[in-house]
Design a protein around this motif. Structure first.
Motif, PDB file in Angstrom:
ATOM      1  N   LEU A  86       4.051   4.956 -15.993  1.00 32.33           N
ATOM      2  CA  LEU A  86       4.872   5.550 -14.939  1.00 32.33           C
ATOM      3  C   LEU A  86       6.327   5.523 -15.395  1.00 32.33           C
ATOM      4  CD1 LEU A  86       3.270   3.720 -11.870  1.00 32.33           C
ATOM      5  CD2 LEU A  86       3.009   6.158 -12.427  1.00 32.33           C
ATOM      6  N   PHE A  87       7.070   6.574 -15.047  1.00 32.16           N
ATOM      7  CA  PHE A  87       8.452   6.692 -15.514  1.00 32.16           C
ATOM      8  C   PHE A  87       9.339   7.242 -14.404  1.00 32.16           C
ATOM      9  CE2 PHE A  87      11.672   9.702 -17.162  1.00 32.16           C
ATOM     10  CZ  PHE A  87      12.500   8.800 -17.836  1.00 32.16           C
ATOM     11  N   VAL A  88      10.535   6.666 -14.291  1.00 31.64           N
ATOM     12  CA  VAL A  88      11.611   7.237 -13.479  1.00 31.64           C
ATOM     13  C   VAL A  88      12.889   7.152 -14.303  1.00 31.64           C
ATOM     14  CG1 VAL A  88      13.040   6.993 -11.412  1.00 31.64           C
ATOM     15  CG2 VAL A  88      10.573   6.643 -11.249  1.00 31.64           C
ATOM     16  N   LYS A  89      13.597   8.267 -14.426  1.00 34.34           N
ATOM     17  CA  LYS A  89      14.825   8.275 -15.217  1.00 34.34           C
ATOM     18  C   LYS A  89      15.939   7.552 -14.465  1.00 34.34           C
ATOM     19  CE  LYS A  89      16.506  12.770 -13.570  1.00 34.34           C
ATOM     20  NZ  LYS A  89      16.879  14.149 -13.976  1.00 34.34           N
ATOM     21  N   PRO A  90      16.932   7.044 -15.174  1.00 39.83           N
ATOM     22  CA  PRO A  90      18.052   6.367 -14.506  1.00 39.83           C
ATOM     23  C   PRO A  90      18.893   7.353 -13.713  1.00 39.83           C
ATOM     24  CG  PRO A  90      18.521   6.649 -16.832  1.00 39.83           C
ATOM     25  CD  PRO A  90      17.094   7.078 -16.638  1.00 39.83           C
ATOM     26  N   ALA A  91      19.643   6.818 -12.763  1.00 42.14           N
ATOM     27  CA  ALA A  91      20.470   7.667 -11.907  1.00 42.14           C
ATOM     28  C   ALA A  91      21.545   8.406 -12.703  1.00 42.14           C
ATOM     29  CB  ALA A  91      21.118   6.822 -10.811  1.00 42.14           C
ATOM     30  N   ARG A  92      22.036   7.763 -13.769  1.00 39.93           N
ATOM     31  CA  ARG A  92      23.044   8.386 -14.629  1.00 39.93           C
ATOM     32  C   ARG A  92      22.716   8.057 -16.085  1.00 39.93           C
ATOM     33  NH1 ARG A  92      25.948   5.698 -10.869  1.00 39.93           N
ATOM     34  NH2 ARG A  92      26.773   4.203 -12.372  1.00 39.93           N
ATOM     35  N   SER A  93      23.223   8.866 -16.976  1.00 43.59           N
ATOM     36  CA  SER A  93      22.868   8.714 -18.390  1.00 43.59           C
ATOM     37  C   SER A  93      23.434   7.444 -19.012  1.00 43.59           C
ATOM     38  CB  SER A  93      23.351   9.936 -19.183  1.00 43.59           C
ATOM     39  OG  SER A  93      24.765  10.062 -19.082  1.00 43.59           O
ATOM     40  N   ASN A  94      24.451   6.857 -18.384  1.00 40.92           N
ATOM     41  CA  ASN A  94      25.053   5.642 -18.946  1.00 40.92           C
ATOM     42  C   ASN A  94      24.431   4.369 -18.381  1.00 40.92           C
ATOM     43  OD1 ASN A  94      26.117   5.945 -16.370  1.00 40.92           O
ATOM     44  ND2 ASN A  94      28.114   5.090 -16.912  1.00 40.92           N
ATOM     45  N   ILE A  95      23.348   4.489 -17.637  1.00 39.44           N
ATOM     46  CA  ILE A  95      22.669   3.347 -17.039  1.00 39.44           C
ATOM     47  C   ILE A  95      21.380   3.065 -17.807  1.00 39.44           C
ATOM     48  CG2 ILE A  95      21.540   2.478 -14.934  1.00 39.44           C
ATOM     49  CD1 ILE A  95      23.521   4.030 -13.308  1.00 39.44           C
TER      50      ILE A  95
ATOM     51  N   LYS B  55       0.829  -1.196   0.000  1.00 39.36           N
ATOM     52  CA  LYS B  55       0.000   0.000   0.000  1.00 39.36           C
ATOM     53  C   LYS B  55       0.870   1.254   0.000  1.00 39.36           C
ATOM     54  CE  LYS B  55      -3.939  -2.141   2.313  1.00 39.36           C
ATOM     55  NZ  LYS B  55      -4.833  -2.100   3.492  1.00 39.36           N
ATOM     56  N   GLY B  56       0.309   2.344  -0.473  1.00 42.30           N
ATOM     57  CA  GLY B  56       1.041   3.596  -0.507  1.00 42.30           C
ATOM     58  C   GLY B  56       1.111   4.125  -1.925  1.00 42.30           C
ATOM     59  N   ALA B  57       1.786   5.250  -2.068  1.00 39.05           N
ATOM     60  CA  ALA B  57       1.875   5.908  -3.370  1.00 39.05           C
ATOM     61  C   ALA B  57       2.662   5.058  -4.354  1.00 39.05           C
ATOM     62  CB  ALA B  57       2.536   7.271  -3.207  1.00 39.05           C
ATOM     63  N   ARG B  58       2.224   5.061  -5.603  1.00 41.15           N
ATOM     64  CA  ARG B  58       2.948   4.347  -6.644  1.00 41.15           C
ATOM     65  C   ARG B  58       4.194   5.137  -7.012  1.00 41.15           C
ATOM     66  NH1 ARG B  58      -1.123   4.643 -11.040  1.00 41.15           N
ATOM     67  NH2 ARG B  58      -0.436   2.757 -12.084  1.00 41.15           N
ATOM     68  N   ILE B  59       5.250   4.427  -7.318  1.00 46.42           N
ATOM     69  CA  ILE B  59       6.512   5.054  -7.675  1.00 46.42           C
ATOM     70  C   ILE B  59       6.498   5.431  -9.148  1.00 46.42           C
ATOM     71  CG2 ILE B  59       8.996   4.703  -7.886  1.00 46.42           C
ATOM     72  CD1 ILE B  59       8.809   2.728  -5.593  1.00 46.42           C
ATOM     73  N   GLY B  60       6.870   6.663  -9.442  1.00 46.26           N
ATOM     74  CA  GLY B  60       7.027   7.066 -10.827  1.00 46.26           C
ATOM     75  C   GLY B  60       6.220   8.294 -11.209  1.00 46.26           C
ATOM     76  N   GLU B  61       6.763   9.018 -12.162  1.00 48.07           N
ATOM     77  CA  GLU B  61       6.066  10.156 -12.758  1.00 48.07           C
ATOM     78  C   GLU B  61       4.986   9.625 -13.697  1.00 48.07           C
ATOM     79  OE1 GLU B  61       7.012  13.158 -16.499  1.00 48.07           O
ATOM     80  OE2 GLU B  61       8.669  12.164 -15.460  1.00 48.07           O
ATOM     81  N   LYS B  62       3.782  10.147 -13.584  1.00 41.66           N
ATOM     82  CA  LYS B  62       2.709   9.730 -14.481  1.00 41.66           C
ATOM     83  C   LYS B  62       2.981  10.262 -15.885  1.00 41.66           C
ATOM     84  CE  LYS B  62      -1.040   9.444 -11.083  1.00 41.66           C
ATOM     85  NZ  LYS B  62      -2.389   9.969 -10.708  1.00 41.66           N
TER      86      LYS B  62
ATOM     87  N   VAL C 298      10.215  -2.461  -9.029  1.00 39.66           N
ATOM     88  CA  VAL C 298      10.854  -1.197  -9.390  1.00 39.66           C
ATOM     89  C   VAL C 298      11.645  -0.619  -8.218  1.00 39.66           C
ATOM     90  CG1 VAL C 298       9.181  -0.674 -11.192  1.00 39.66           C
ATOM     91  CG2 VAL C 298       8.816   0.257  -8.917  1.00 39.66           C
ATOM     92  N   HIS C 299      11.261  -0.945  -6.988  1.00 39.07           N
ATOM     93  CA  HIS C 299      12.084  -0.537  -5.840  1.00 39.07           C
ATOM     94  C   HIS C 299      13.521  -1.041  -6.024  1.00 39.07           C
ATOM     95  CE1 HIS C 299       9.131   1.085  -2.899  1.00 39.07           C
ATOM     96  NE2 HIS C 299       8.283   0.322  -3.542  1.00 39.07           N
ATOM     97  N   GLN C 300      13.638  -2.299  -6.448  1.00 39.96           N
ATOM     98  CA  GLN C 300      14.955  -2.904  -6.620  1.00 39.96           C
ATOM     99  C   GLN C 300      15.698  -2.310  -7.812  1.00 39.96           C
ATOM    100  OE1 GLN C 300      15.860  -4.835  -4.119  1.00 39.96           O
ATOM    101  NE2 GLN C 300      13.781  -4.538  -3.321  1.00 39.96           N
ATOM    102  N   LEU C 301      14.973  -2.037  -8.893  1.00 42.61           N
ATOM    103  CA  LEU C 301      15.593  -1.380 -10.045  1.00 42.61           C
ATOM    104  C   LEU C 301      16.195  -0.037  -9.653  1.00 42.61           C
ATOM    105  CD1 LEU C 301      13.067  -1.899 -13.008  1.00 42.61           C
ATOM    106  CD2 LEU C 301      15.399  -2.786 -12.883  1.00 42.61           C
ATOM    107  N   LEU C 302      15.416   0.745  -8.909  1.00 43.79           N
ATOM    108  CA  LEU C 302      15.868   2.092  -8.550  1.00 43.79           C
ATOM    109  C   LEU C 302      17.046   2.060  -7.585  1.00 43.79           C
ATOM    110  CD1 LEU C 302      12.437   3.942  -8.240  1.00 43.79           C
ATOM    111  CD2 LEU C 302      13.955   3.754 -10.218  1.00 43.79           C
TER     112      LEU C 302
END
Length: 247
Positions: A35-44, A14-21, A64-68
């Motif tokens: 939903l979208f989240v950009k990578p931590a760096r451009s080479n990832i 439960k809780g807010a979904r991760i990511g920009e709509k 996606v928690h693990q991806l991030l």
């Protein structure tokens, strides 16, 4: 054969979904919600995540928690006729139950062009080049992923969770051969299936046998009869991230 319904497989915390709509329109006017989240760096890498039949992008929220944590970006979306991607041209609503039989130019078939639109969205709207985009698909989403990836040899790596030789008319026994091309430098692909998930496991073994000359291909076994995202326990996630880091 259609595919296994996935709606009850994964309990999302439960809780807010991760990511920009985000949203984008398909060529035939379906409003795809994601939903979208950009990578931590451009080479990832940024991974496009495709869910299974009768499910939604929410089945990926635990993963996606693990991806991030690893710095990867992601784009998940509700496939046409699923979740919140239900509005077609003119404001009419539809679901996958309205799709009718599989076949050329059916709504099932159009799921592949929807994935192409998602990749183009990342490239054109988010500035992420093809070479930094990977795909992970579950069940029906695995077949969609493979068919699209066969047409774009810059997309890598590709991870197929519980693919089937034929889900909803999407036959992939020959499509998989695109991953044996030396010209494509033997692109990395992981096929993941559980031994007691009989159809998916037999399909996965057949697919792997077709491409075992590709040294960047791997067949990974899940647990028991787990299907699709059900296989993404801590041990499996570690295996996948280790494999991804090598490619």
């Amino acid at each position: 054969m259609l595919a296994y319904p996935c709606s009850s497989w994964t309990k999302v915390s439960k809780g807010a979904r991760i990511g920009e709509k985000i949203s984008f329109k398909t060529k035939d006017g379906v409003e795809i919600q994601g939903l979208f989240v950009k990578p931590a760096r451009s080479n990832i890498k940024t991974f496009v995540l495709l869910h299974g039949l009768a499910s939604s992008q929410d089945e990926w929220q635990l993963f996606v928690h693990q991806l991030l944590k690893k710095g990867y970006g992601f784009l998940s979306y509700d496939a046409r006729g699923h979740g919140k991607s239900l509005v077609i041209k003119g404001g009419q609503k539809f679901t996958y139950e309205d799709f009718g039989p599989p076949g050329d130019n059916s709504n099932w078939d159009k799921m592949v062009s929807d994935l192409k639109e998602a990749v183009e969205f990342l490239k054109n709207s988010k500035g992420i080049p093809y070479q930094k985009i990977g795909i992970i698909g579950a069940s029906l989403g695995a077949n969609v992923s493979l068919i699209y990836a066969a047409s774009n040899d810059k997309i890598s790596p590709v991870i197929l969770l519980s693919p089937g030789l034929n889900y909803a008319g999407m036959e992939i026994s020959q499509t998989i051969l695109s991953f044996t091309s030396k010209e494509n430098k033997y692109r990395p692909i992981a096929i993941v299936a559980s031994p007691n998930d009989t159809y998916a496991f037999q399909s996965g073994c057949f697919l792997y046998k077709q491409i075992e000359s590709n040294k960047k291909a791997v067949l990974i076994q899940g647990q028991n009869s787990n299907h699709g995202v059900q296989m993404l326990d801590k041990a499996m996630i570690r295996k996948l991230f280790l494999w991804i880091s090598q490619h």
